[in-house]
Design an enzyme around this catalytic site. Structure first.
Site, PDB file in Angstrom:
ATOM      1  N   TRP A 179     -15.268   8.479  -7.629  1.00  0.00           N
ATOM      2  CA  TRP A 179     -16.286   9.405  -7.129  1.00  0.00           C
ATOM      3  C   TRP A 179     -16.694  10.417  -8.203  1.00  0.00           C
ATOM      4  CZ3 TRP A 179     -18.727   8.464  -2.615  1.00  0.00           C
ATOM      5  CH2 TRP A 179     -18.104   7.562  -1.745  1.00  0.00           C
ATOM      6  N   GLY A 219     -13.525  11.321   2.194  1.00  0.00           N
ATOM      7  CA  GLY A 219     -13.966   9.980   1.802  1.00  0.00           C
ATOM      8  C   GLY A 219     -14.379   9.898   0.343  1.00  0.00           C
ATOM      9  N   TYR A 266       0.840  -1.193   0.000  1.00  0.00           N
ATOM     10  CA  TYR A 266       0.000   0.000   0.000  1.00  0.00           C
ATOM     11  C   TYR A 266       0.875   1.242   0.000  1.00  0.00           C
ATOM     12  CZ  TYR A 266      -3.387   3.550   1.103  1.00  0.00           C
ATOM     13  OH  TYR A 266      -4.173   4.680   1.041  1.00  0.00           O
ATOM     14  N   ASP A 290     -12.583  10.687  -2.663  1.00  0.00           N
ATOM     15  CA  ASP A 290     -11.230  11.080  -3.042  1.00  0.00           C
ATOM     16  C   ASP A 290     -11.111  11.977  -4.277  1.00  0.00           C
ATOM     17  OD1 ASP A 290     -11.137   9.137  -1.128  1.00  0.00           O
ATOM     18  OD2 ASP A 290      -9.568   7.965  -2.081  1.00  0.00           O
ATOM     19  N   GLU A 350     -16.781  -2.698  -4.766  1.00  0.00           N
ATOM     20  CA  GLU A 350     -16.536  -1.429  -4.067  1.00  0.00           C
ATOM     21  C   GLU A 350     -17.556  -0.375  -4.484  1.00  0.00           C
ATOM     22  OE1 GLU A 350     -12.590   0.002  -4.835  1.00  0.00           O
ATOM     23  OE2 GLU A 350     -12.703   1.620  -3.367  1.00  0.00           O
TER      24      GLU A 350
END
Ligand code: GLC
Length: 424
Positions: A346, A157, A80, A159, A389
């Site tokens: 998003w 949240g 990550y 992004d 997701e």
């Protein structure tokens, strides 16, 4: 559909790392703040003790100033980026240096309502930390109008939402050490933020780190500060739920303080109403400019408890326009706008957690048809594509990471046919 219930439960168990849950294996290998809160909502369907544990482990990462960080790095996973060595933040547990929307407070109340004696016990440790967190937001993240400001797109949240485009364009990219993204090794590049976005994300991290993560100073002086409807509305909701919990726990002084603050928050929220868009919208704290398009964040007004007669009909019309613009609701960005991108995170896709929050607010405000539409769409998307997701609002395809914790949790708590009559 009992089969999907079992699958969802298996996803939560498989993503459980022992007291905390990762959003999905590989792509997101740590504990994320609002993901954990939604995980708790899912666990509550079959293991209430484990649900409380999720919130408790999240609270372990709280900073002395009250902030609950957006990622807790309980290990250092080379898969990550950017990890703990880039952020260099955290106290009890290494963490990121920004927060995330405080849904945990609302979900703590939902857990409490399921078993009040157990809830009262678990809240002894948790309630003061939730209170300190919301105090931190009002102290260190309140913008000029009182609306809550995010200092990094990751804090919201959402992004890569177009809500941040103008403010991000004003961020001067710092000289960064060479870096290798890891997200695009897990998920196709076309579904992820761009390189220009990432350079700016890292510039903002470097700025905060150089400022010693003094959160009030970062809000006041940092290169990125945008008043955000997601944060403002979710915090308003959190404040209402904490006030209810304070009442139930006999914390009268806290209950009164929270109610008084709520009245101020109503005014702050109205500063986010944008006449041009006929919706609530993000507003750049430095330039005063509103965002250029409608995002699903606007529709969280009902969830916040906002019932402004001056705007309610217009907001409902905006919701219907979004319903009509794509077959699967709720797109995270207006499909009629040139920047709409059905697969890019998003900038268009549907997110089950947003559907849950928006629908819950609509239900509470008596807009049952719209609430039912969101539940039916969420159910259909998961039945058709699996526990992804997020989802493409045009063709319903699943995108991003698979076996996603919060999608499984929303299924169990709300979208599954076995929850038909319930609004937890
Ligand atoms: C992405 C999302 C954010 C979420 C995180 C983990 O960064 O934008 O909302 O918390 O992934 O799922």
């Amino acid at each position: 559909m009992a089969d999907l219930d079992r699958q969802a439960e298996a996803i939560l168990r498989a993503n459980d790392r022992g007291g905390y849950t990762v959003p999905t294996a590989g792509l997101y290998p740590y504990q994320w703040n609002w993901d954990s809160a939604f995980a708790a909502l899912g666990f509550a369907e079959f293991d209430l003790d484990r649900a409380w544990r999720e919130l408790e482990t999240l609270a372990e990462g709280a900073w002395g100033n009250g902030m609950w960080p957006h990622i807790l790095f309980r290990s250092d996973d080379p898969d990550y980026f950017p990890g703990p060595s880039v952020w260099r933040a955290g106290e009890a547990i290494p963490s990121s240096g920004v927060s995330q929307p405080p849904v945990a407070a609302t979900i703590a109340r939902a857990l409490y309502e399921r078993d009040r004696p157990l809830g009262a016990e678990r809240l002894v440790g948790l309630f003061p930390k939730l209170l300190a967190w919301r105090d931190w937001f009002h102290r260190d993240r309140a913008g000029s109008t009182g609306a809550i400001v995010v200092t990094h797109p990751w804090e919201s949240g959402r992004d890569n939402s177009p809500d941040w485009d103008a403010a991000m364009a004003n961020v001067e990219v710092a000289e960064l050490p060479p870096y290798e993204r890891r997200d695009t090794g897990h998920v196709d590049q076309s579904m992820r933020p761009t390189k220009a976005d990432y350079d700016r994300y890292l510039t903002l991290v470097a700025w905060g780190r150089d400022a010693g993560w003094q959160t009030g100073r970062i809000t006041a002086e940092g290169p990125f500060a945008v008043a955000d409807p997601t944060m403002t509305f979710i915090l308003m909701r959190a404040d209402r739920d904490l006030a209810a919990l304070a009442g139930a726990l006999g914390e009268t002084a806290a209950a009164e303080r929270l109610r008084a603050d709520h009245a101020r928050a109503l005014e702050a929220a109205s500063s986010l109403w944008c006449e041009d868009l006929q919706a609530y919208a993000a507003r750049d704290e430095r330039s005063g400019a509103f965002a250029e398009g409608i995002t699903s964040a606007a529709l969280l007004a009902w969830y916040a408890g906002l019932r402004d007669p001056a705007h309610e009909a217009a907001l409902l019309a905006t919701l219907h326009a979004l319903f009509d613009a794509a077959p699967h609701a709720l797109p995270s960005f207006d499909p009629r706008h040139p920047k709409f991108d059905a697969k890019r995170y998003w900038r268009g896709p549907v997110w089950a957690i947003v559907n849950w929050m928006v629908a819950r607010g609509l239900h509470e405000a008596g807009h049952e048809t719209e609430a039912a539409r969101l539940r039916a769409d969420t159910r259909r998307l998961i039945e058709g594509a699996g526990f992804y997701e997020y989802f493409d609002p045009r063709d319903g395809a699943g995108a991003g990471g698979p076996d996603f914790t919060w999608t499984a949790a929303i299924w169990l708590a709300w979208a599954s046919p076995s929850k038909n009559e319930e609004w937890n």
